[in-house]
Design an enzyme around this catalytic site. Sequence first.
Site, mmCIF file in Angstrom:
data_model
loop_
_atom_site.group_PDB
_atom_site.id
_atom_site.type_symbol
_atom_site.label_atom_id
_atom_site.label_comp_id
_atom_site.label_asym_id
_atom_site.label_seq_id
_atom_site.Cartn_x
_atom_site.Cartn_y
_atom_site.Cartn_z
ATOM 1 N N HIS A 156 8.179 -2.522 2.194
ATOM 2 C CA HIS A 156 8.046 -1.237 1.676
ATOM 3 C C HIS A 156 9.260 -0.466 1.635
ATOM 4 O O HIS A 156 9.521 0.417 0.940
ATOM 5 C CB HIS A 156 7.437 -0.473 3.251
ATOM 6 N N LYS A 186 0.638 5.451 -2.230
ATOM 7 C CA LYS A 186 0.728 6.864 -1.547
ATOM 8 C C LYS A 186 0.908 7.913 -2.573
ATOM 9 O O LYS A 186 1.935 7.567 -3.138
ATOM 10 C CB LYS A 186 1.545 6.552 -0.120
ATOM 11 N N HIS A 214 0.852 -1.229 0.187
ATOM 12 C CA HIS A 214 -0.006 0.091 -0.090
ATOM 13 C C HIS A 214 0.841 1.285 -0.134
ATOM 14 O O HIS A 214 0.493 2.418 -0.232
ATOM 15 C CB HIS A 214 -1.065 -0.136 1.321
#
EC number: 1.1.1.49
Lengths: 512, 406
Positions: free
Chosen positions: A266, A208, A204
């Site tokens: 990430h 962003k 996710h």
Amino acid sequence: MSPFTVTEANPLRDAADRRLPRIAGPSGLVIFGVTGDLSRKKLMPAVYDLANRGLLPPGFSLVGFARREWAHEDFAQEVHDAVKEHARTPFREEVWQQLIQGMRFVQGTFDDDDAFERLRGTIEELDKAQGTGGNFAFYLSVPPSSFPVVIQQLKKHGLADQTPSSWRRAVIEKPFGHNLASAEELNKVVHEVFAPDQVFRIDHYLGKETVQNILALRFANTMFEPIWNRSFVDHVQITMAEDIGIGGRAGYYDGIGAARDVIQNHLLQLMALTAMEEPASFDADALAAEKTKVLGAVRLPKDLGRDTVFAQYAAGWQGGEKAVGYLQEEGIDAKSKTDTYAAIRLGIDNRRWAGVPFYLRTGKRLGRRVTEIAVVFQRAPHSPFDHTATEELGKNAIVIRVQPDEGVTVRFGSKVPGTSMEIRDVSMDFAYGESFTESSPEAYERLILDVLLGDSNLFPRTEEVELSWKILDPIEEYWDQHGRPAQYPAGTWGPVEADEMLERDGRSWRRP
Amino acid sequence: MKIDLTDTTASKINKALVQGRRAIGTPAVGMVLTLVIVTDEENAYDALKAANDASHEHPSRTLVVIKRVSRSPRDRTQSRLDAEVRVGADAGSGETVVLRLYGEVSDHAQSVVLPLLLPDAPVVVWWPVNAPLDPAKDPLGALAQRRVTDTYASEQPVRELSARADTYTPGDTDLSWTRITPWRSMLAAALDQVVCEVKAVEVEGEEFNPSCELLAMWLADRLDVPVKRSLSGGPGLTAVRMDTDCGPIALDRADGSLATLSIQGQPDRAVALKRRETSELIAEELRRLDPDDTYASALRFGVERLNSSAPAPAVRSAEAAEAAVAKAVRAVALAEAAVARAEEPPAEESPAEESLAEDAEESAAKAAGEGSPAKGASVGTPAEIAAKASAKQAKAQDPVTKAAAK
């Protein structure tokens, strides 16, 4: 990307007409594990927000699959509550009326053949009643152990079969395995059923706005790219800190740890975007090619004991509240070696970055919740000012604040007003909330829309996932065999060992 | 916080802005544009409220220019500028200056506005009511990259649309056009789902609502088919019906919020199509500040050409012939436009004209070609000739244009 495009043939579409948004074609979304937290807090609100912004096709359908004994109405009520509580945009009755027509619930467990037959019936019924055209995305919001069985069930009941005029896609969430071998195994399982270009791995962070802005900042401007290399950059720090502990996730977290949970996906993705070369275009293939190249060029430090640190939070005070240590958390083995903090130093062996260290760190129960990328520049090679004038001057830096308070800060020296020459750090700030919108879309909105559109720009590919594991696996093995995790009091910025690690290089961590 | 200034000047207002920002502790300016609202006292409140709401998406400096009416000859000779400076929570996210102009200065509003524009940031002028006939030539409009009018608020909306078409300059836009974006996007999505050719369209909506005309003109312009504009009780737009070779497609919105999309052979579907607030329209308008060519093209199609064709003919060939005539008529119009423009040539524009003339000839030829199979209905011919003649005329004018340009 989608198997059939009539867009070119549609006389109402025109590239010059930029008011018209990209609307997904006829389609539906099936969520497995729809009663989970992610689904309630993120997925359902994102679907509503998309509908509210007019980006979902008429007849869009949402199917929930879970064990709970619910009727369609109960499910709709659950979605309604989740939307009211978590949606970003205001609740509107007419949007809800549009959505509710396509809402279905299928009750069952993952090994229940009847339930999957019912699911197939539901999908066929939706094709008739809502005109979804056989296009469905399956969102697997389930524990990793259930992946294989759900995927196999989808195959067994013909739910994964595409026809030339319709698509079936799989959306999977991290963790993508817990090491290289398991990741390869998982990819094999998934790719056996779904073609690689129909598998969407959600990270996710990539949805962003601030992360997408890294590319804009670097490649749409002239003033940054010329200095974005080893001649000017001293080092790069990428930090993702959380202020919370593991909460109720003991079962998932223990044995996984911070590095596997955060660095593998990430932080390495953020690093790839920060360090990669300019892609030929912004389409999915070109982007993936550059990211793969830079991840492939990553070099581990020679002495893993010297240039990596793993640690656990000990009891302490976090933001005015007393916090227990990791080993005292409920459900955690008192002898657990799982890391809740990890810091590593990586190098990138290419002409642009040779010799520039990339420091990646993440942890739970740190000072505050923040994710940022700091590119720290070298000191000016010569300073005409005397020592006392520049005593308070640090290194120049560009900091990309990924969350919260999204924006970019540039830090540089400036003369302090007064009769003597004294130079001190000042910062120049760009904040998203100030310059654009208070209402930029949530990451999940963008990602779900991209899945429905078949646009795979923002999804890491198999190769990227496997390369990341290749980087992390040796470190995890080393930690497993050498020593115990260091301890840091909850609410601080990590263990002293991490500070010492940078001190040895003559640097220090930023306080984010 | 608010600072009131009476009988003031632009430089004093600038000082007050800096002072206000310092006082609330945020000296940094992150604003992306200057929005100038030109209005009367009556509409100022609503317009400013909409702009402040929109400023959450686009932090801006908002300048509200209110021209006060002078009621006596003495008032008219005395000129005065009052200002109200608002920063912080009173001004959305950005800062607001309400300017009240009395007497002579109200004819020189640009002299007040110019020093107050943000440096190096785009300027948008919005007239909620009483927009000038030629926005680009208006002294305030000339300062802006983007000029927003609202024909919906005018006395004779449809006539004003024609006027807008005549004076269109890149950067002009109208809120009546912004209002139909959701409709346009839904209609485009509907055509994404089928592979059909549209034969005819009907746009239904309340009277005196220029959005209906704009939507009809956009459809006519893009689809190149006859479009009928019919009236209903509203609210706003109520339906668009497309007659295609695979059955009718209809988008129906009776209540102003929830619409039904029906496509032959597919189930009816509910679609949220709520009429939007002014603040949302302004936010959309500020999202892109480059010229809106699609709007220009739809606007220039011309209101008078809607409803031009008779009700759907029974025979196929007659229909084809009719389409050919319509195309030919359009080609004539284009050619005429080219001629008209060629007669008064501004130097830089000659290449554009050339291509326009070529376009006209091309489409005339196309129309002629398509017309011929329908000769049985014996309609196409005169139009063809006319089209060709005009196109040639336009071509012939071309060298003159070039010479003049040189």
